[in-house]
Enzyme design. Structure first.
Site, PDB file in Angstrom:
ATOM      1  N   PRO A 150      30.778  33.991  12.087  1.00 28.22           N
ATOM      2  CG  PRO A 150      28.888  34.652  13.280  1.00 28.22           C
ATOM      3  CD  PRO A 150      29.768  33.481  13.005  1.00 28.22           C
ATOM      4  CD  GLU A 151      36.243  36.496  10.182  1.00 26.39           C
ATOM      5  OE1 GLU A 151      36.891  37.489   9.819  1.00 26.39           O
ATOM      6  OE2 GLU A 151      36.577  35.335   9.918  1.00 26.39           O
TER       7      GLU A 151
END
Ligand SMILES: [Zn+2]
Length: 286
Positions: A2-3
């Protein structure tokens, strides 16, 4: 992994369901994920505390709490690491094997699950203090961006992962932003022309905004199964619809035709991480 956009989407879903909920019980099954906070300190601080709101800084989830007695603000910081997930689960449901921290908030448990335990849920605020500007805020300016790039000899793709340059960009959106800006990932940061830097600045904001919009249209399943997987694993989980991947133009598309020019997308390893780019649209053939 996840970013910024995935964390932002998660925050938008968690904020309304956690706000004003009181933590009745704290269970830590993996002390590693709360480091450097101790199990005792975390339990003591959180028991009786109430969620005031959930927000984001870079790739961190910021849980604003208010302790019971004495009443004072408290910040709990979350990071999903590689495989972390955070969701609400009815108390009656069995806990997943890798539930690392469980906060009971009444009829539901707020679960932090992490199969690899690289994530964090801690009272230590140190990590956010070192972050650069938020890319979607007014603090992230073209001028500041250009100035920071001028000081770096690192290839631009590697430099974009530096969280003190700009917060929240990881491997996926670094490749995507460079493709959209038409810049070779290998170009040293200080060699970008002012026009290229401005294009990249715009591309970063556009690519992040689009990803947030795309993720926000998907209902998250708080049991941590189904569609939710698509947001964090980009179509790798079984049964996940393809459109999560389609919005990515170069990432994980090595050997497949560029959407703009048809040339095969290439993969390159920079600082031990994969970079994906179009050799024709971006140049930079090593
Ligand atoms: Zn191309």
């Amino acid at each position: 992994m996840p970013e910024l956009p995935e964390v932002e989407v998660l925050v938008r879903h968690l904020d309304p369901v956690l706000r004003n909920k009181t933590i009745h019980a704290v269970r830590v099954r993996r002390a590693k994920v709360i480091a450097p906070t101790s199990v005792r300190a975390l339990t003591r601080a959180l028991r009786g505390a109430k969620f005031a709101g959930v927000s984001r800084r870079g790739k961190y989830l910021v849980f604003d709490l208010r302790t019971a007695r004495p009443a004072r603000p408290l910040m709990l910081l979350g990071h999903l690491g590689m495989t972390g997930r955070m969701y609400l689960l009815p108390v009656k449901s069995p806990l997943p094997k890798h539930a690392a921290v469980i906060l009971n908030v009444g009829r539901t448990n707020f679960v932090f699950e992490d199969t690899r335990y690289f994530g964090r849920l801690t009272l230590d605020p140190g990590a956010v203090g070192r972050l650069g500007p938020e890319p979607l805020s007014a603090q992230f300016t073209v001028r500041g961006f250009v100035r920071a790039l001028d000081r770096s000899r690192q290839p631009i793709k590697v430099k974009l992962l530096d969280q003190s340059l700009v917060a929240g960009i990881g491997n996926i959106y670094a490749s995507e932003a460079l493709f959209r800006a038409g810049i070779a990932p290998t170009l040293p940061a200080r060699e970008l022309t002012p026009a290229q830097a401005a294009r990249l600045w715009r591309a970063i904001r556009r690519v992040l905004r689009e990803a947030i919009e795309c993720g926000s249209t998907v209902p998250l399943n708080y049991a941590g199964a189904g569609l939710r997987d698509g947001l964090f694993y980009f179509g790798r989980a079984p049964g996940t619809p393809d459109f999560y991947e389609e919005r990515l133009r170069v990432y994980d598309r090595a050997g497949r035709p560029c959407y703009k020019c048809g040339t095969a997308i290439k993969r390159l390893v920079q600082a031990a991480r994969s970079t994906f780019y179009c050799p024709r649209c971006q140049g930079g053939e090593p």
